[in-house]
Design an enzyme around this catalytic site. Structure first.
Site: not given
Length: 315
Positions: A92, A117, A166-168
């Site tokens: 990340t 993930v 999008l992950k953060v």
């Protein structure tokens, strides 16, 4: 594909385990030699250096704790990269850094894919976690044989950099949810409600969420060990704040949760488990936010299944 995996921490070790369990030809490397030895005992090859791994492997995956760590490792990979070689970033991290490093990889003729993930360490351990894949379509398809063993649901998010953004965002939302649940549980305790009943009321209501069904259980059991530390939370919500600042979005909730997590770190330690943030409210109220019958660790009891790609409108 002969695959290298660098970074065997809380998430990386579980992801690498999924590859090994599914018969992938795997070489591993970590600063903790004990973790490398554990994987070697299970059939993985110990890596000698990032450069040697890139030279000997088709794909090298990195899953590291910070953008600086990724930069240090990729810098060592670059001299051995070229056509047919792939760098797969599962950390990340900062989208700008992914783009910068990806451009350096492209200059060698190699390919870069980002694959962060989401879904918790317990689901990473069973290959049932979700994966965001950012990169050109050809690159994503080349690593799909690995992705389908690493995760259950795989979303191609678009060009390189989109997956990291999008992950953060999702980690920011999870942190907001965690802090609001801490306030909700503490307020219900103060109001005389049974916390086990409160848990079920939230789960059966419009207030339910993935964070509630997982982390609230660890809070109530007293374990408070979600296998994710406050420094990692701070990194992720800080990256989300940076993204908002870059695009001129005047966030109001984000600075507040950064302050709350900073206070948690000051009280309990930089590497304290993130769920210990409930203890700020326990200290302030003198209440114990505990209930009987909740697990002390999260276990994914879904059977492992081969991953598949999801698209908009498909579950």
């Amino acid at each position: 594909m002969k695959t290298g995996f660098i970074g065997l921490g809380s998430v990386g070790g579980k992801l690498a385990g999924s590859l090994l369990r599914n018969g992938i030809d795997l070489t591993v490397l970590d600063l903790d030699e004990g973790r490398v030895a554990e994987f070697a005992a299970r059939g993985a090859q110990p890596g000698q250096s990032p450069a040697a791994m890139m030279r000997d492997c088709d794909v090298v995956i990195t899953c590291l704790p910070s953008p600086a760590a990724s930069d240090a490792v990729v810098t060592q990979l670059l001299p051995e990269m070229g056509p047919g070689k792939i760098w797969m970033e599962m950390s990340t991290t900062d989208a700008d850094e992914v783009l910068r490093l990806g451009a350096l990889v492209a200059e060698t003729g190699g390919q870069a894919v980002e694959c962060p993930v989401s879904g918790g360490c317990h689901r990473a351990d069973t290959g049932n976690i979700s994966i965001f894949a950012g990169g050109d379509r050809d690159s994503v398809e080349r690593v799909f044989p690995l992705l389908k063993h690493l995760g259950r649901r795989i979303l191609h998010t678009g060009p390189l950099g989109t997956a990291s953004k999008l992950k953060v965002m999702t980690n920011y939302l999870a942190t907001v949810n965690l802090l609001s649940l801490c306030e909700a549980l503490t307020t219900m305790k103060a109001a005389g409600l049974d916390l086990a009943v409160t848990y079920e009321a939230i789960r059966a209501s419009s207030g339910n969420s993935f964070v509630h069904e997982t982390e609230s259980q660890l809070i109530l059991s007293g374990s408070r060990d979600v296998n994710f530390t406050m420094d990692l939370v701070q990194k992720d919500i800080g990256l989300f704040q940076k993204l908002a600042d870059t695009h001129g979005v005047p966030l109001e909730i984000s600075p507040l949760i950064i302050d709350i997590m900073s206070d948690g770190q000051a009280r309990f330690g930089t590497r304290a488990q993130s769920d210990r943030i409930i203890e700020r409210l326990e200290e302030a109220t003198g209440l114990s936010i505990l209930a009987d019958g909740f697990p002390t660790e999260l276990i994914d009891d879904e059977p492992e299944e081969e991953g598949y790609e999801i698209t908009r409108g498909r579950a």
